[in-house]
Design an enzyme around this catalytic site. Structure first.
Site, PDB file in Angstrom:
ATOM      1  N   ARG A 231       0.845  -1.186   0.000  1.00 26.90           N
ATOM      2  CA  ARG A 231       0.000   0.000   0.000  1.00 26.90           C
ATOM      3  C   ARG A 231       0.881   1.237   0.000  1.00 26.90           C
ATOM      4  O   ARG A 231       1.885   1.291   0.711  1.00 26.90           O
ATOM      5  CB  ARG A 231      -0.922   0.039   1.234  1.00 26.90           C
ATOM      6  CG  ARG A 231      -1.961  -1.076   1.278  1.00 26.90           C
ATOM      7  CD  ARG A 231      -3.048  -0.880   0.219  1.00 26.90           C
ATOM      8  NE  ARG A 231      -4.119  -1.855   0.351  1.00 26.90           N
ATOM      9  CZ  ARG A 231      -4.132  -3.052  -0.230  1.00 26.90           C
ATOM     10  NH1 ARG A 231      -3.107  -3.425  -0.986  1.00 26.90           N
ATOM     11  NH2 ARG A 231      -5.150  -3.874  -0.060  1.00 26.90           N
ATOM     12  N   ASP A 255       5.859  -0.062  -6.243  1.00 26.68           N
ATOM     13  CA  ASP A 255       4.753  -0.380  -7.149  1.00 26.68           C
ATOM     14  C   ASP A 255       3.469   0.349  -6.773  1.00 26.68           C
ATOM     15  O   ASP A 255       2.569   0.473  -7.597  1.00 26.68           O
ATOM     16  CB  ASP A 255       4.498  -1.890  -7.144  1.00 26.68           C
ATOM     17  CG  ASP A 255       3.414  -2.314  -8.116  1.00 26.68           C
ATOM     18  OD1 ASP A 255       3.509  -1.959  -9.302  1.00 26.68           O
ATOM     19  OD2 ASP A 255       2.458  -2.990  -7.686  1.00 26.68           O
ATOM     20  N   GLU A 260      -3.033   7.648  -6.359  1.00 27.97           N
ATOM     21  CA  GLU A 260      -2.876   7.119  -7.717  1.00 27.97           C
ATOM     22  C   GLU A 260      -4.006   7.630  -8.608  1.00 27.97           C
ATOM     23  O   GLU A 260      -5.125   7.810  -8.142  1.00 27.97           O
ATOM     24  CB  GLU A 260      -2.880   5.588  -7.680  1.00 27.97           C
ATOM     25  CG  GLU A 260      -1.725   4.997  -6.864  1.00 27.97           C
ATOM     26  CD  GLU A 260      -1.758   3.478  -6.813  1.00 27.97           C
ATOM     27  OE1 GLU A 260      -2.732   2.872  -7.320  1.00 27.97           O
ATOM     28  OE2 GLU A 260      -0.830   2.879  -6.270  1.00 27.97           O
ATOM     29  N   HIS A 278       1.492   0.335 -10.138  1.00 30.60           N
ATOM     30  CA  HIS A 278       0.585  -0.574  -9.418  1.00 30.60           C
ATOM     31  C   HIS A 278       0.292  -1.819 -10.258  1.00 30.60           C
ATOM     32  O   HIS A 278      -0.856  -2.089 -10.644  1.00 30.60           O
ATOM     33  CB  HIS A 278      -0.712   0.140  -9.041  1.00 30.60           C
ATOM     34  CG  HIS A 278      -1.409  -0.512  -7.880  1.00 30.60           C
ATOM     35  ND1 HIS A 278      -2.181   0.199  -6.986  1.00 30.60           N
ATOM     36  CD2 HIS A 278      -1.468  -1.804  -7.452  1.00 30.60           C
ATOM     37  CE1 HIS A 278      -2.676  -0.622  -6.075  1.00 30.60           C
ATOM     38  NE2 HIS A 278      -2.245  -1.844  -6.348  1.00 30.60           N
TER      39      HIS A 278
END
Length: 526
Positions: A231, A255, A260, A278
């Site tokens: 996260r 990632d 986002e 992600h």
């Protein structure tokens, strides 16, 4: 049985539905307006992330029994509205665990071997072989924060690289850690000082947001590599940038991001940071698993069977509800309390009913207790439907008992958490006409206490002046005590329980313990 799928979805999932005799209407690219027009008449709805299931959609779906999310997060579903209508909301939380674990290993290797930088150099027409010398994983120490499903898979894969594994997870039993080959540790800074690589597999909570910042970075080895496929926000990127700049952090693989989509961040300028948008769950295999798993769960829900990943309240028979229903809220809150009182990972729980509820099925109370116990540290939303499943994964067993005798009350329930370092228990009652349960025994002390969201428990040798010093520390910090109870046993040791209006910082907790001269203390947040 009819199920609507209003967005792109794997054909494998549709085949599972049709093989079970379900009419699966696959209508990708359905607009929000069209969804409102057609939802009535369907008993099931399957979505991914593109469709928002609003309260209006749920109210229009008069026949809906279950809503399935082909993936993990259910932020796009109004679960509260679904619960009000008795509609099951479920997801496919294990569909991407292998993909996330493999992405972790991918970023770890890419960061250690300068893969992205070397690729960019080659594409620019260069051959800078000596410039991109990297590091092996073999014999390096990997610290895994969070040993749940993904963290466990990472441990198994890292072991194949002959890495030394250490880990941090307050909810992982020693047996599970030993099975994974991980040495459990309890001091975050001590772990940071030993690790060559650090990877996090934790849910994003108040406690884990910014869990790694300046203090932790200072403790880390020079040249450490940091990985995050969990996260965004667990690593403080502003602080990380400082240590990337001065070379303390050797590199990172990230990632997930706090907000986002993201096209810029404090770490974007560093070439030794491997960044991906992600991609943890973005594999064909994960998408197939998500489709087939959610199809199976939706079928179970339509057939009236248990849906193991259901995220909202399970139905309770009216007879059971009349007797034990009033105890369910205090049972769940007690589970959260026990999880924070327990001296080690909880291995089993016990629920014992006394008095006039002793002849009732108390399995619902056991499930409510588990929902509280496993909610801490869980990477999925927990309630009474999926609590038993999560507890089973953690190796937590359940025992129930009853006794029609109850000396002091018409009825009471004792909840016990058993650990390798000892048991802790809390007894609760609910007086006739009351809607809020009260704690009448905790940690062996009799009391009469209604727990609120922030609880302080201090145990000290009784004597004059304790209350004044405690009150001064809290007052100076602007903390309001809303409820206070002092409990004593046959010794001169007293136990004070206080509800306060806000959580206490670590520094304030330390001051309070010193002021009270407490030999034991607990600070609980519900």
């Amino acid at each position: 049985m009819k199920v609507l799928i209003p967005e792109k979805f794997g054909t494998e999932g549709i085949e599972v539905l049709e093989d079970a005799g379900v009419q699966a209407d696959y209508l990708p690219d359905t607009t929000p307006e069209e969804l409102l027009d057609i939802i009535d008449g369907y008993e099931g709805l399957i979505v991914r992330s593109a469709t928002t299931v609003t309260r209006e959609v749920i109210e229009r779906g008069s026949k809906l029994k279950i809503i399935g999310r082909a993936g993990v997060g259910v932020d796009n579903i109004d679960s509260e509205a679904a619960t009000e209508r008795g509609i099951i909301v479920c997801n496919a939380p294990t569909s991407n665990v292998v993909s996330a674990a493999e992405q972790t290993m991918c970023l770890m290797l890419a960061a250690a071997r300068n893969t992205a930088r070397a690729d960019a150099s080659m594409r620019a027409g260069k051959w800078d072989r000596s410039k991109f010398s990297g590091h092996e994983l073999q014999h390096k120490t990997l610290a895994i924060f969070g040993l749940g499903r993904v963290g466990g898979l990472v441990a198994e894969r890292a072991a194949a690289f002959d890495m030394e594994l250490i880990g941090y997870d307050p909810y992982c039993t020693p047996e599970r850690a030993a099975h994974l080959g991980v040495t459990l540790m309890t001091d975050i800074n001590e772990i940071c000082a030993q690790a060559d690589f650090i990877t996090v597999h934790l849910p994003k909570t108040k406690e884990t947001t910014g869990m790694f910042s300046t203090e932790q970075y200072e403790c880390m080895k020079d040249g450490v590599y940091l990985i995050n496929v969990a996260r965004g926000g667990i690593y403080d990127l502003d602080a990380m940038a400082v240590y990337l700049e001065n070379g303390k952090i050797g590199g990172a693989g990230i990632d997930v991001w706090e907000n986002e989509p993201v096209t810029d961040s404090p770490v974007h300028k560093f070439e030794n940071v491997v960044m991906t948008p992600h991609l943890g769950a973005s594999t064909k295999e994960a998408q197939v698993r998500a489709a087939t798993q959610i199809a199976e769960y939706v079928i179970a829900g339509l057939e009236g069977k248990t849906v193991m990943t259901a995220l909202n309240t399970a139905p309770v028979s009216q007879d059971v509800l009349n007797k034990v229903g009033p105890y369910m809220p205090i049972a769940q809150r007690t589970g959260v309390i026990l999880a924070q009182l327990a001296p080690a990972a909880i291995e089993s729980v016990k629920v014992e009913a006394f008095g006039n509820i002793a002849d009732t099925d108390i399995s619902t109370l056991a499930t409510s207790l588990l929902a509280g116990v496993v909610s801490l540290g869980s990477d999925v939303e927990v309630n009474v439907i999926n609590a038993g499943h999560i507890a089973e994964q953690r190796g937590i067993t359940v025992e129930t008992g009853s006794d029609p005798m109850c000396e002091s009350y018409a009825s009471s329930v004792r909840f016990t958490a058993c650990t390798a370092e000892g048991d802790v228990d809390v007894e609760c009652t609910l007086a006739p006409g009351e809607e809020v349960g009260r704690v009448v025994q905790i940690l062996g002390y009799r009391t009469d206490f209604i727990p609120s969201d922030n609880i302080i428990i201090l145990r000290y040798v009784d004597g004059p002046g304790h209350m004044g010093r405690i009150g001064t520390v809290l007052g100076d910090a602007g903390i309001d005590v809303t409820t206070m109870q002092i409990a004593k046993n046959d010794t001169d040791v007293a136990e004070i329980l206080m509800n306060v209006d806000q959580p206490l910082s670590s520094d304030l907790q330390h001051k309070l313990v010193e002021a009270a001269g407490a030999d034991s203390s607990w600070f609980i947040e519900l």
